[in-house]
Write an enzyme that holds these catalytic residues in place. Structure first.
Site, PDB file in Angstrom:
ATOM      1  N   ASN A   9      18.811 -17.765   4.823  1.00 53.57           N
ATOM      2  CA  ASN A   9      17.711 -17.407   4.156  1.00 53.57           C
ATOM      3  C   ASN A   9      16.454 -17.759   4.235  1.00 53.57           C
ATOM      4  O   ASN A   9      16.361 -19.225   4.167  1.00 53.57           O
ATOM      5  CB  ASN A   9      18.075 -17.545   2.470  1.00 53.57           C
ATOM      6  CG  ASN A   9      17.047 -16.892   1.621  1.00 53.57           C
ATOM      7  OD1 ASN A   9      16.156 -16.121   2.106  1.00 53.57           O
ATOM      8  ND2 ASN A   9      16.992 -17.383   0.424  1.00 53.57           N
ATOM      9  N   LYS A  11      13.642 -17.007   3.537  1.00 55.02           N
ATOM     10  CA  LYS A  11      12.545 -16.934   2.374  1.00 55.02           C
ATOM     11  C   LYS A  11      11.245 -16.342   2.838  1.00 55.02           C
ATOM     12  O   LYS A  11      11.176 -15.483   3.704  1.00 55.02           O
ATOM     13  CB  LYS A  11      12.705 -18.283   1.493  1.00 55.02           C
ATOM     14  CG  LYS A  11      13.852 -18.805   1.448  1.00 55.02           C
ATOM     15  CD  LYS A  11      13.954 -19.961   0.296  1.00 55.02           C
ATOM     16  CE  LYS A  11      15.232 -20.660   0.177  1.00 55.02           C
ATOM     17  NZ  LYS A  11      15.354 -21.646  -1.098  1.00 55.02           N
ATOM     18  N   HIS A  98      19.139 -14.175  -6.049  1.00 54.21           N
ATOM     19  CA  HIS A  98      19.070 -15.676  -5.852  1.00 54.21           C
ATOM     20  C   HIS A  98      18.312 -16.293  -6.913  1.00 54.21           C
ATOM     21  O   HIS A  98      17.446 -15.765  -7.588  1.00 54.21           O
ATOM     22  CB  HIS A  98      17.989 -15.476  -4.543  1.00 54.21           C
ATOM     23  CG  HIS A  98      17.834 -17.020  -3.936  1.00 54.21           C
ATOM     24  ND1 HIS A  98      16.861 -17.939  -4.407  1.00 54.21           N
ATOM     25  CD2 HIS A  98      18.299 -17.733  -2.691  1.00 54.21           C
ATOM     26  CE1 HIS A  98      16.982 -19.157  -3.684  1.00 54.21           C
ATOM     27  NE2 HIS A  98      17.912 -18.944  -2.881  1.00 54.21           N
ATOM     28  N   GLU A 100      15.847 -18.032  -6.999  1.00 52.46           N
ATOM     29  CA  GLU A 100      14.162 -17.956  -7.096  1.00 52.46           C
ATOM     30  C   GLU A 100      13.782 -16.607  -7.490  1.00 52.46           C
ATOM     31  O   GLU A 100      12.611 -16.310  -8.188  1.00 52.46           O
ATOM     32  CB  GLU A 100      13.723 -18.221  -5.476  1.00 52.46           C
ATOM     33  CG  GLU A 100      13.859 -19.567  -5.085  1.00 52.46           C
ATOM     34  CD  GLU A 100      14.104 -19.958  -3.820  1.00 52.46           C
ATOM     35  OE1 GLU A 100      13.628 -19.304  -3.096  1.00 52.46           O
ATOM     36  OE2 GLU A 100      14.347 -21.328  -3.430  1.00 52.46           O
ATOM     37  N   GLY A 176      16.735 -26.593  -1.948  1.00 53.11           N
ATOM     38  CA  GLY A 176      15.637 -26.870  -1.376  1.00 53.11           C
ATOM     39  C   GLY A 176      15.256 -28.568  -2.083  1.00 53.11           C
ATOM     40  O   GLY A 176      14.101 -29.034  -1.795  1.00 53.11           O
ATOM     41  N   SER A 216      20.996 -27.116  -0.041  1.00 49.87           N
ATOM     42  CA  SER A 216      20.707 -28.339   0.846  1.00 49.87           C
ATOM     43  C   SER A 216      21.855 -28.659   1.752  1.00 49.87           C
ATOM     44  O   SER A 216      22.133 -29.808   2.153  1.00 49.87           O
ATOM     45  CB  SER A 216      20.201 -29.354   0.128  1.00 49.87           C
ATOM     46  OG  SER A 216      19.135 -29.285  -0.599  1.00 49.87           O
TER      47      SER A 216
END
Ligand code: PEP
Length: 255
Positions: A9, A11, A98, A100, A176, A216
């Site tokens: 991903n 982003k 997701h 986010e 992240g 991560s």
């Protein structure tokens, strides 16, 4: 059949030139170095999908995915991208839900159910993300919370439709942040998810569902995470932005 999958991903990262370079490098490294059975999905920003597609020509192992789609097929939704549009580009997968998107764009479980329907109606494979916050884990409601995400966004599907779903468990506190779920924490959640799927669709459907870990994951921890019996690969953010790192993560999948 349950597949091993590693999805990147990207982003909102990379310029066009950087995206072209990354795709070319990843495709070559995967071709030259990865021998095991693993499907690789690259999810760049949507506006690069058309340009990047030719770089995957002839690749059986690497496919393109999008990071989101709108729940409606077309209409007055300025700035949005629909599942039929993605399909028309030859995109095979779409990340949905997701954390986010849930956090910054207020996506709800009900809206995600509609997005899943639109993706499936257009032959796309949803990579459906779920996962709890740190507070939910600390107050021990994480299993119930993640179970409800699946129930509310996916359990209206028929068993035949559900067979096209890929799940990505992504604890929000690990995305992240450099914090990774331990392999025991990942395995516990993945086993619970599989059992929850079995309770709705039966053991065979559950056993055939790919459940990816995200948060991560990198070249150092991927092999241990992917070795867990219910972890079928990963959804990778930061480590998917460098070709060598991402390829090493993919190589963490053992058959
Ligand atoms: C993600 O955003 O899907 C993700 C797993 O990010 P990272 O690997 O950077 O934690």
């Amino acid at each position: 059949m349950r597949k091993k999958i590693v999805a990147g991903n990207w982003k909102m990262n990379k310029t066009l030139d950087e995206a072209v370079a990354l795709v070319s490098e990843v495709v070559n490294m995967i071709k030259d170095e990865v021998t095991g059975e693993v499907d690789v999905v690259l999810c760049p920003p949507a506006l690069y999908l058309t340009t990047l597609k030719p770089y995957l020509e002839g690749q059986t192992r690497v496919a393109l995915g999008a990071q989101n789609c709108h729940e409606k097929a077309s209409g007055a939704y300025t700035g949005e991208i629909s599942a039929p549009m993605l399909k028309s580009l030859g995109v095979r997968y779409v990340i949905l839900g997701h954390s986010e998107r849930r956090q910054y764009f207020s996506e709800t479980n009900a809206q995600l159910a509609d997005k899943v329907n639109s993706a499936l109606a257009n032959g796309l494979t949803p990579i459906f993300c779920c996962g709890e916050s740190l507070e939910q884990r600390q107050t021990e409601v994480h299993l119930d919370f993640v179970r409800a995400q699946l129930t509310e966004s996916l359990f209206h599907l028929s068993p035949e439709q559900f067979a096209n779903i890929v799940i990505a468990y992504e604890p929000i506190w690990a995305i992240g942040t450099g914090l990774t779920a331990t392999s025991d924490q990942a395995q516990e959640m993945h086993a619970m998810l599989r059992q929850h799927i079995a309770s709705q669709y039966g053991q065979e459907v559950a056993d055939n569902t790919s459940i990816l870990y995200g948060g991560s994951a990198n070249e150092k921890n991927a092999a241990e995470l992917f070795a867990q019996p219910d972890v079928d690969g990963g959804l990778i953010g930061g480590a998917s932005l460098k070709s060598r790192e991402f390829t090493l993560v993919v190589k963490g999948v053992k058959n």
